[in-house]
Motif scaffolding. Structure first.
Motif, PDB file in Angstrom:
ATOM      1  N   ALA A   1     -21.402 -23.551  20.145  1.00  0.00           N
ATOM      2  CA  ALA A   1     -21.807 -23.211  21.515  1.00  0.00           C
ATOM      3  C   ALA A   1     -22.245 -24.432  22.310  1.00  0.00           C
ATOM      4  CB  ALA A   1     -22.915 -22.152  21.508  1.00  0.00           C
ATOM      5  N   LEU A   2     -21.467 -25.518  22.213  1.00  0.00           N
ATOM      6  CA  LEU A   2     -21.749 -26.678  23.061  1.00  0.00           C
ATOM      7  C   LEU A   2     -21.149 -26.427  24.437  1.00  0.00           C
ATOM      8  CD1 LEU A   2     -20.895 -29.493  20.517  1.00  0.00           C
ATOM      9  CD2 LEU A   2     -23.104 -28.444  20.986  1.00  0.00           C
TER      10      LEU A   2
ATOM     11  N   PHE B   1     -25.660 -22.087  16.677  1.00  0.00           N
ATOM     12  CA  PHE B   1     -24.688 -21.001  16.568  1.00  0.00           C
ATOM     13  C   PHE B   1     -23.520 -21.387  15.673  1.00  0.00           C
ATOM     14  CE2 PHE B   1     -27.004 -20.372  20.412  1.00  0.00           C
ATOM     15  CZ  PHE B   1     -27.153 -19.008  20.500  1.00  0.00           C
ATOM     16  N   GLN B   2     -22.891 -20.366  15.140  1.00  0.00           N
ATOM     17  CA  GLN B   2     -21.731 -20.571  14.277  1.00  0.00           C
ATOM     18  C   GLN B   2     -20.620 -21.322  15.008  1.00  0.00           C
ATOM     19  OE1 GLN B   2     -20.235 -16.944  12.705  1.00  0.00           O
ATOM     20  NE2 GLN B   2     -18.522 -17.891  11.674  1.00  0.00           N
ATOM     21  N   SER B   3     -20.402 -20.948  16.276  1.00  0.00           N
ATOM     22  CA  SER B   3     -19.343 -21.606  17.044  1.00  0.00           C
ATOM     23  C   SER B   3     -19.844 -22.877  17.720  1.00  0.00           C
ATOM     24  CB  SER B   3     -18.819 -20.645  18.094  1.00  0.00           C
ATOM     25  OG  SER B   3     -19.861 -20.328  18.986  1.00  0.00           O
TER      26      SER B   3
ATOM     27  N   MET C   1     -31.975 -22.366  18.451  1.00  0.00           N
ATOM     28  CA  MET C   1     -30.961 -21.629  17.729  1.00  0.00           C
ATOM     29  C   MET C   1     -29.685 -22.466  17.640  1.00  0.00           C
ATOM     30  SD  MET C   1     -30.216 -17.685  17.909  1.00  0.00           S
ATOM     31  CE  MET C   1     -28.792 -16.880  17.209  1.00  0.00           C
TER      32      MET C   1
END
Lengths: 356, 275
Positions: A86-87, A82-84, A80
């Motif tokens: 999410a690192l 993610f938009q943000s 997946m």
């Protein structure tokens, strides 16, 4: 083509609020599906249910033909993005990309720094991980950035790292949640083609959530339009554009917002609402439709005309760039091809079977 | 030209006076610790010793139990901090990033627990420990403090700012909730953890109340408790070594605070964390 993933009659409620109402979506093997809809339509919830991050209140999730309702995101082996992004802010790019692999290949003991290298097989696994991370980074142009922390990367680079983290684990399915919406317009178009290229290279199914119909049209081979927690229509981009199933889908798809003409606006077909796209409507000396010109936008390749019908409905039409724009307020005749008309039931908004 | 200087003089004088009042006992302590015995009780006030006298320190470190007290303090403080972090971090993570019934109520209880001073629970805990017979052990010094409403609150506020996507990403990557807590959430919360550690270590290192109640064994005495024994033994006539001991007991905290100052302020400010 066989289905890799299927949602069957999936309903999801949060308290009293029904976010998804008996949604069924089929994702074909190797396809690129866009879940398209305005915010709050349930597209992200659908994606989270596919991923296993959320559970349906009722209904089935089938992955490769078997029910995976009880499996976690990891056990489903889906990736997946993610938009943000999410690192993990405290890990380097290399560690970020490697994380899914270290979780898979190294035991809890083997993950401990220094001590871990004493665990049998750990050194071997580490070498495999390192080479896979290197490969993924190379293919995304991240080789120079492996030692950086996410805080030192630009938006586009972060997005690539997020893709790399998805890519490296060789998942059954890629899920992307509005991955480009935090990028500026120019970069978005470039990343669009990179994601398409990634899709072709991996040959895996991609599910792509977006609220931007241009993105969906440009990348997907199947678009699922979601409105109010329901699938309004699913099909190829061309099918959605040429035969929208209802008013709402017609309004959503297409670069120029479609005109809706009510009976009395100039085109009367059995009391139906007539949908007519601006690009199918152009000034013509013998045109059947008339409107009073309000404004004209010159865009270089074309001119967008805003008119108003006698009844007061706004009509937009597209004129060729060399069109001689008359003064505002003057009457303009507009022509169209009859087969370009979309007829919708005035009461339900559903497309009528027969087109004149 | 004149004005800015004048407007600064008054605050500066006030700050200096305030600092002098607060620092005076410490300066006096340092001064006494380095003075030879015959210079301690004099009719005049001399801040600087005529010569640096190390014998007070050698006496405190070799002839008394100060090293034992320091060791006890270290064990107690580390033990308390270890268990506090061990329990507070997962609790805070659950309160901030997991959805479950009664979450709001539970967090409300944590906040309410912030308002209960330790002294209220001290007697019930004392009686309980007496029942199970662990008074006068190191555990009696550590166990009452391993649950910390303040720690849970501090970490929860920090975790609540982190984007939920981050934890979803970790779940997709195959981490268990426990792994997420220790490999993702905790490393990100290090500034908050540093601030918390300083609060916790200072409070428990300096605590005299509970060690006085829970232990009578001199071998378990923590530094403040130990200094008390020390004073009793020497009946106050051996002020030099006593002050040297006080310096030794205070120094670790001052040094630790100076080293961690920046992180500490970061953690308290708990500013935005950008990923």
């Amino acid at each position: 083509m066989s289905a890799i993933l299927e949602l069957r009659d999936v309903t999801r409620r949060f308290g009293d609020k029904t976010v998804l109402d008996k949604v069924s979506i089929t994702i074909a093997q190797g396809s690129f599906t866009a879940l398209l809809g305005a915010s709050g339509c349930g597209k992200s919830t659908s994606l989270r249910i596919m991923a296993g991050l959320d559970r349906p209140t009722s209904g089935e999730v089938l992955l490769g033909g078997s029910d995976v309702s009880g499996l976690s995101a990891y056990e489903r082996n889906v990736a997946m993005v993610f938009q943000s992004y999410a690192l993990y802010p405290h890990l380097t790019v290399a560690q970020n990309i490697a994380l899914p692999l270290t979780m898979r290949h190294l035991s809890a003991l083997g993950r401990v720094p220094f001590l871990g290298s004493l665990v049998p097989g750990a050194a071997e696994a580490r070498r495999t991980i390192l080479s896979k991370v290197g490969e993924a980074a190379e293919s995304l142009g991240l080789a120079e950035l492996l030692d950086r922390k996410p805080g030192q990367l630009s938006g586009g680079q972060k997005q690539r790292v997020a893709l790399g983290r998805a890519l490296v684990r060789d998942p059954a399915l890629f899920l992307l949640d509005e991955p480009l919406s935090n990028l500026d317009a120019r970069l978005r178009i470039r990343m669009r083609s990179e994601i398409s290229a990634l899709h072709r290279r991996t040959g895996k199914a991609f599910v792509y959530v977006t609220h931007d119909q241009t993105e969906a049209m440009a990348m997907a081979d199947q678009i699922v339009v979601m409105i109010g927690g329901d699938v309004a229509q699913a099909g190829a981009p061309r099918e959605l554009y040429e035969r929208p199933a209802n008013r709402d889908v017609a309004a959503f798809i297409g670069h120029n917002a479609i005109n809706f003409l009510e009976p009395g606006d100039g085109i009367d077909v059995d009391g139906a609402i007539v949908g007519l796209r601006p690009e199918d409507l152009a000034p013509a000396a013998t045109g059947a439709l008339t409107g009073r010109l309000e404004s004209a936008e010159y865009l270089g390749s074309e001119i967008v005309l805003s008119l108003r019908s006698a009844k007061g409905t706004e009509i937009r039409a597209i004129a060729p760039a060399d069109f001689d724009v008359p003064a505002p307020g003057s009457e303009v005749r507009l022509g169209y091809a009859p087969h370009k008309l979309h007829l919708f039931d005035a009461a339900t908004g559903v497309r009528r079977r027969t087109t004149p | 030209m004149n004005h800015p200087i004048r407007s600064r003089v008054l605050p500066l004088v006030l700050l200096l006076t305030g600092a002098a009042v607060i620092l005076l006992p410490f300066v006096w302590m340092l001064s006494l610790a380095f003075k030879p015995r015959d210079e301690i009780f004099t009719t005049t006030i001399e801040f600087l010793p005529s010569q640096i006298e190390w014998s007070n320190f050698t006496f405190a470190l070799t002839e008394t139990d100060i090293p034992l007290f320091l060791w006890n303090g270290l064990v107690m403080v580390t033990g308390i901090l270890f268990f506090q972090i061990l329990f507070a971090v997962p609790c805070a993570y659950a309160l901030a990033q997991r959805r479950f019934a009664g979450r709001g109520l539970l967090f409300g209880l944590v906040v309410a627990a912030l308002l209960v001073p330790f002294h209220v629970t001290a007697i019930p805990i004392f009686l309980g420990f007496a029942q199970i017979g662990i008074l006068n052990t190191m555990w009696a010094l550590i166990l009452p403090f391993i649950q910390t409403a303040f720690g849970i609150f501090l970490f929860r506020q920090f975790f609540a700012q982190l984007p939920a996507d981050l934890f979803d990403a970790a779940r997709v990557d195959g981490m268990s909730e426990t792994a997420i807590v220790w490999r993702i959430a905790f490393p990100l919360a290090l500034p908050a953890a540093t601030a918390f550690a300083i609060f916790s270590v200072t409070a428990h290192w300096n605590d005299l109340f509970w060690p006085l109640i829970a232990t009578t064994d001199p071998n378990l005495a923590t530094p403040p408790r130990g200094i008390l024994y020390f004073r009793d033994q020497e009946s106050g006539d051996n002020v030099g070594p006593l002050m040297a001991a006080a310096v030794i007991v205070t120094a670790p905290l001052v040094i630790a605070f100076l080293l961690a100052q920046r992180k500490f302020i970061q953690g308290i400010a708990a500013g935005g964390l950008k990923g």
